[in-house]
Design an enzyme around this catalytic site. Structure first.
Site, PDB file in Angstrom:
ATOM      1  N   HIS A 162      -7.572   9.959  -1.821  1.00  0.00           N
ATOM      2  CA  HIS A 162      -7.030   9.801  -0.467  1.00  0.00           C
ATOM      3  C   HIS A 162      -7.951  10.365   0.618  1.00  0.00           C
ATOM      4  O   HIS A 162      -8.099   9.763   1.683  1.00  0.00           O
ATOM      5  CB  HIS A 162      -5.645  10.471  -0.396  1.00  0.00           C
ATOM      6  CG  HIS A 162      -4.743   9.882   0.629  1.00  0.00           C
ATOM      7  ND1 HIS A 162      -3.386   9.770   0.465  1.00  0.00           N
ATOM      8  CD2 HIS A 162      -4.989   9.375   1.854  1.00  0.00           C
ATOM      9  CE1 HIS A 162      -2.857   9.208   1.543  1.00  0.00           C
ATOM     10  NE2 HIS A 162      -3.810   8.962   2.389  1.00  0.00           N
TER      11      HIS A 162
ATOM     12  N   LYS B   5      -2.594   6.307  -3.946  1.00  0.00           N
ATOM     13  CA  LYS B   5      -3.683   7.253  -3.663  1.00  0.00           C
ATOM     14  C   LYS B   5      -3.405   8.636  -4.234  1.00  0.00           C
ATOM     15  O   LYS B   5      -2.259   9.108  -4.185  1.00  0.00           O
ATOM     16  CB  LYS B   5      -3.891   7.374  -2.142  1.00  0.00           C
ATOM     17  CG  LYS B   5      -3.923   6.025  -1.448  1.00  0.00           C
ATOM     18  CD  LYS B   5      -4.181   6.087   0.029  1.00  0.00           C
ATOM     19  CE  LYS B   5      -3.903   4.727   0.651  1.00  0.00           C
ATOM     20  NZ  LYS B   5      -2.511   4.512   1.053  1.00  0.00           N
TER      21      LYS B   5
ATOM     22  N   TYR C   1       2.984  10.164   0.870  1.00  0.00           N
ATOM     23  CA  TYR C   1       3.946   9.592   1.819  1.00  0.00           C
ATOM     24  C   TYR C   1       5.374  10.031   1.469  1.00  0.00           C
ATOM     25  O   TYR C   1       6.296   9.836   2.268  1.00  0.00           O
ATOM     26  CB  TYR C   1       3.856   8.057   1.853  1.00  0.00           C
ATOM     27  CG  TYR C   1       2.497   7.508   2.255  1.00  0.00           C
ATOM     28  CD1 TYR C   1       1.561   8.324   2.879  1.00  0.00           C
ATOM     29  CD2 TYR C   1       2.151   6.185   2.001  1.00  0.00           C
ATOM     30  CE1 TYR C   1       0.305   7.833   3.223  1.00  0.00           C
ATOM     31  CE2 TYR C   1       0.905   5.683   2.356  1.00  0.00           C
ATOM     32  CZ  TYR C   1      -0.013   6.509   2.961  1.00  0.00           C
ATOM     33  OH  TYR C   1      -1.252   6.017   3.305  1.00  0.00           O
TER      34      TYR C   1
ATOM     35  N   ASP D  66       0.837  -1.198   0.000  1.00  0.00           N
ATOM     36  CA  ASP D  66       0.000   0.000   0.000  1.00  0.00           C
ATOM     37  C   ASP D  66       0.876   1.254   0.000  1.00  0.00           C
ATOM     38  O   ASP D  66       1.731   1.424   0.867  1.00  0.00           O
ATOM     39  CB  ASP D  66      -0.895   0.008   1.243  1.00  0.00           C
ATOM     40  CG  ASP D  66      -1.856   1.184   1.219  1.00  0.00           C
ATOM     41  OD1 ASP D  66      -2.927   1.037   0.590  1.00  0.00           O
ATOM     42  OD2 ASP D  66      -1.538   2.239   1.792  1.00  0.00           O
TER      43      ASP D  66
END
Ligand code: A2P
Length: 315
Positions: free
Chosen positions: A110, A77, A48, A43
């Site tokens: 997201h 996402k 990030y 994932d």
């Protein structure tokens, strides 16, 4: 391990490796460790800040042929600053480039929150766009296009309440295939799970271990620990596993996917092995009693005086 089934028959391993908070210098090794030890589900997300490093792992592992790309489920996402029609597919293409992939298995919106395109993380009300300015259906229609173009196999959302899902579903016949939300024994999400199950929407549990490595500014001073919870520890002892494994197993056994993050080799391995435990009726009952609607990721960082985002979770 359980698998989640999608409407076209595709399946995804319930336990995946999470990469939120995985440091750039550690995540390549973590993803390689995971894939070399049997993980088939990773994932990711643009925000990030580590997709290029995750991509290095994919490139190395898929090129050496030991693991095939088509045997791994990869999710990413769309970040909140790319919700406008013209920004969705370019953001997806950047993610594919960073991850060194031709396609994603699953792409998610997201958050049901939009920022201006040049904002990475908002600091003031003016950094946001309202959902009147950029309706979620505008973003969703581009997600549908991305699927039609073969850039992604499945599309879904993340951090959507029942209300938000209903609003979106009223405007499209392309029902999201996944809703990824915070889910653990302190936030069991029973109503949301029931709604999603009725509508054929799979659910993924994030922060299954309580995300203790979140930045301090995202933490409440008195927040409870899941890993130190006495009931979880008692059940772990009973089965000869670790508290983390019990938390992961609990999500898997309830039929959701679950994406524990780790960059530690031993914990990456033990988390996958959670699947081997079996919680009995007493365990499940005791854990059911731990639900008290506590969120670690409460979305308050998107609620600012003067912007239009209030009570993101409708709770
Ligand atoms: P580490 O990366 O050093 O293993 P979440 O998945 O809820 O976001 O939680 C991630 C946090 O939990 C990280 O601090 C991670 O540290 C830690 N963690 C991951 N797996 C385990 C485990 N099996 N037992 C205890 N802590 C774990």
């Amino acid at each position: 391990m359980k698998k989640l089934k999608f409407r076209n028959g595709d399946t995804m391993d319930a336990i995946g490796l999470g990469t939120w908070k995985s440091e750039k210098g550690e995540v390549t090794k973590a993803v390689k460790t995971a894939l070399n030890n049997g993980y088939k589900h990773i994932d990711c997300a643009a925000t990030y800040g580590n997709e290029a490093e995750v991509g290095e792992a994919f490139s190395e592992i898929f090129n050496n042929g030991k693991v095939k790309r088509e045997d791994v489920w990869i999710t990413s996402k769309l970040w909140n600053n790319a919700h406008k029609q013209e920004d969705v597919i370019p953001a997806l293409k950047q993610t594919l480039k960073d991850l060194q992939l031709d396609y994603l298995d699953l792409y998610l919106i997201h958050w049901p929150v939009a920022f201006k395109p040049d904002v990475g993380f908002p600091e003031k009300a003016e950094d946001f766009l309202s959902l009147e300015e950029v309706p979620l259906i505008e973003t969703w229609n581009e997600m549908v296009k991305a699927k039609e173009q073969g850039l992604v196999k499945h599309i879904g959302v993340s951090n959507f309440s029942i209300e938000k899902l209903k609003d979106l579903m009223a405007e499209t016949d392309q029902i999201p295939e996944m809703n990824q939300v915070e889910l653990h024994p302190y936030l069991q999400q029973n109503k949301l799970l029931e709604f999603c199950s009725k509508n054929g929407i799979n659910v993924t549990a994030y922060s299954p271990l309580g995300s203790g490595d979140r930045p301090d500014e995202m933490k409440a001073a008195d927040e409870p620990s899941l890993l130190e919870n006495p009931v979880i520890n008692k059940i772990a002892k009973k089965h000869g596993g670790s508290p983390g494994q019990i938390l992961i197993k609990w999500s898997e056994q309830r039929g959701t996917a679950v994406i524990p993050k780790s960059t530690n080799e031993d914990r990456i391995k033990q988390n996958l092995m959670s699947a081997g435990y079996q919680l009995d009726e007493d365990d499940m009952k005791e854990i059911a009693d731990l639900d008290y609607h506590f969120r670690y990721v409460n979305g308050k960082f998107f609620e600012m005086e003067g912007n239009s985002y209030e009570n993101i979770y409708n709770d």
